[in-house]
Design a protein around this motif. Structure first.
Motif, mmCIF file in Angstrom:
data_model
loop_
_atom_site.group_PDB
_atom_site.id
_atom_site.type_symbol
_atom_site.label_atom_id
_atom_site.label_comp_id
_atom_site.label_asym_id
_atom_site.label_seq_id
_atom_site.Cartn_x
_atom_site.Cartn_y
_atom_site.Cartn_z
ATOM 1 N N UNK A 1 0.737 -1.481 0.278
ATOM 2 C CA UNK A 1 0.184 -0.067 -0.379
ATOM 3 C C UNK A 1 0.849 1.378 0.088
ATOM 4 N N UNK A 2 0.790 1.859 -0.852
ATOM 5 C CA UNK A 2 0.730 3.174 -0.724
ATOM 6 C C UNK A 2 0.508 4.213 0.235
ATOM 7 N N UNK A 3 1.006 5.755 0.469
ATOM 8 C CA UNK A 3 0.983 6.611 0.848
ATOM 9 C C UNK A 3 -0.939 7.133 0.384
ATOM 10 N N UNK A 4 -0.305 7.292 -0.732
ATOM 11 C CA UNK A 4 -1.715 8.070 -0.957
ATOM 12 C C UNK A 4 -2.840 7.380 -1.176
ATOM 13 N N UNK A 5 -3.014 5.727 -1.223
ATOM 14 C CA UNK A 5 -3.856 5.115 -0.159
ATOM 15 C C UNK A 5 -4.138 4.824 1.390
ATOM 16 N N UNK A 6 -3.071 4.707 1.738
ATOM 17 C CA UNK A 6 -2.843 5.003 3.521
ATOM 18 C C UNK A 6 -3.852 6.241 3.548
ATOM 19 N N UNK A 7 -3.586 7.395 3.053
ATOM 20 C CA UNK A 7 -4.190 8.481 3.668
ATOM 21 C C UNK A 7 -5.718 8.532 3.250
ATOM 22 N N UNK A 8 -6.329 7.834 2.554
ATOM 23 C CA UNK A 8 -7.626 7.544 1.711
ATOM 24 C C UNK A 8 -8.676 6.760 2.524
ATOM 25 N N UNK A 9 -7.004 5.967 3.025
ATOM 26 C CA UNK A 9 -7.909 4.625 4.012
ATOM 27 C C UNK A 9 -8.140 5.459 5.869
ATOM 28 N N UNK A 10 -6.956 6.238 5.640
ATOM 29 C CA UNK A 10 -7.084 6.723 7.108
ATOM 30 C C UNK A 10 -8.658 8.104 7.514
ATOM 31 N N UNK A 11 -8.316 8.680 6.621
ATOM 32 C CA UNK A 11 -10.123 9.256 5.860
ATOM 33 C C UNK A 11 -10.862 9.219 6.398
ATOM 34 N N UNK A 12 -10.662 8.249 5.828
ATOM 35 C CA UNK A 12 -12.216 6.936 5.670
ATOM 36 C C UNK A 12 -12.329 6.421 7.284
ATOM 37 N N UNK A 13 -11.158 6.011 8.398
ATOM 38 C CA UNK A 13 -11.141 5.313 8.799
ATOM 39 C C UNK A 13 -11.219 6.952 10.213
ATOM 40 N N UNK A 14 -10.848 7.738 9.714
ATOM 41 C CA UNK A 14 -11.410 9.221 10.725
ATOM 42 C C UNK A 14 -12.466 9.384 10.492
ATOM 43 N N UNK A 15 -13.023 9.499 9.395
ATOM 44 C CA UNK A 15 -14.750 9.650 9.413
ATOM 45 C C UNK A 15 -15.773 9.569 9.826
ATOM 46 N N UNK A 16 -15.786 8.201 9.750
ATOM 47 C CA UNK A 16 -16.351 6.627 10.182
ATOM 48 C C UNK A 16 -16.164 6.744 11.660
ATOM 49 N N UNK A 17 -15.385 7.054 12.342
ATOM 50 C CA UNK A 17 -15.003 7.583 13.679
ATOM 51 C C UNK A 17 -15.338 8.630 14.528
ATOM 52 N N UNK A 18 -16.152 9.367 13.345
ATOM 53 C CA UNK A 18 -16.189 10.810 13.647
ATOM 54 C C UNK A 18 -15.540 12.341 14.433
ATOM 55 N N UNK A 19 -14.402 11.466 13.689
ATOM 56 C CA UNK A 19 -13.028 12.497 14.151
ATOM 57 C C UNK A 19 -13.155 13.423 13.351
ATOM 58 N N UNK A 20 -12.397 14.766 13.834
ATOM 59 C CA UNK A 20 -12.295 15.393 13.670
ATOM 60 C C UNK A 20 -10.611 15.672 12.911
ATOM 61 N N UNK A 21 -9.851 16.779 11.898
ATOM 62 C CA UNK A 21 -8.566 15.773 11.780
ATOM 63 C C UNK A 21 -7.756 16.422 13.062
ATOM 64 N N UNK A 22 -8.080 17.554 13.902
ATOM 65 C CA UNK A 22 -7.286 17.818 15.163
ATOM 66 C C UNK A 22 -8.172 17.284 15.814
ATOM 67 N N UNK A 23 -8.896 16.090 16.107
ATOM 68 C CA UNK A 23 -9.247 15.259 17.553
ATOM 69 C C UNK A 23 -7.937 14.405 16.811
ATOM 70 N N UNK A 24 -7.983 14.388 15.784
ATOM 71 C CA UNK A 24 -6.748 12.804 15.277
ATOM 72 C C UNK A 24 -5.281 13.839 16.028
ATOM 73 N N UNK A 25 -5.447 14.948 15.483
ATOM 74 C CA UNK A 25 -3.803 15.613 15.918
ATOM 75 C C UNK A 25 -3.183 15.224 17.632
ATOM 76 N N UNK A 26 -4.420 15.716 17.814
ATOM 77 C CA UNK A 26 -4.304 15.375 19.192
ATOM 78 C C UNK A 26 -4.551 14.194 19.815
ATOM 79 N N UNK A 27 -4.925 13.554 19.924
ATOM 80 C CA UNK A 27 -4.871 11.987 20.867
ATOM 81 C C UNK A 27 -3.618 11.263 19.663
ATOM 82 N N UNK A 28 -3.068 11.758 18.135
ATOM 83 C CA UNK A 28 -1.632 11.031 17.896
ATOM 84 C C UNK A 28 -0.480 11.770 18.323
ATOM 85 N N UNK A 29 -0.937 12.890 18.892
ATOM 86 C CA UNK A 29 0.349 13.640 18.426
ATOM 87 C C UNK A 29 1.156 13.709 17.807
ATOM 88 N N UNK A 30 0.314 13.906 16.301
ATOM 89 C CA UNK A 30 1.372 14.718 14.899
ATOM 90 C C UNK A 30 0.218 16.054 14.245
#
Length: 81
Positions: A1-30
């Protein structure tokens, strides 16, 4: 899997979990900008630990792919025999 596919998968998972990018950022320290670039297919590379933390939020993990072994040379075969 390349980074483009991985990014799309991450976006799908994030949205399915009802999280914003900011929330993911804070939880993961990224940085949120890193997440945005990853999801948008604009991130050329990402460190292992960052990726591991991001994937871990969604119950995913990095699994190494076995390295394909090359065929031995005649010299290598004769050294073993």
């Amino acid at each position: 899997m390349n980074l483009i596919n991985l990014g799309q998968q991450l976006k799908h998972e994030r949205r399915a979990a009802g999280l914003s990018q900011k929330e993911v950022s804070e939880r993961a320290g990224v940085d949120r900008s890193t997440i945005s670039k990853l999801e948008g297919g604009q991130l050329p590379e990402i460190g292992y630990s960052k990726l591991e933390r991001l994937l871990g939020l969604f119950g995913q993990e990095l699994v190494p792919t076995p390295v394909k072994r090359r065929r031995p040379t005649l010299d290598e075969l004769s050294d073993n025999g």
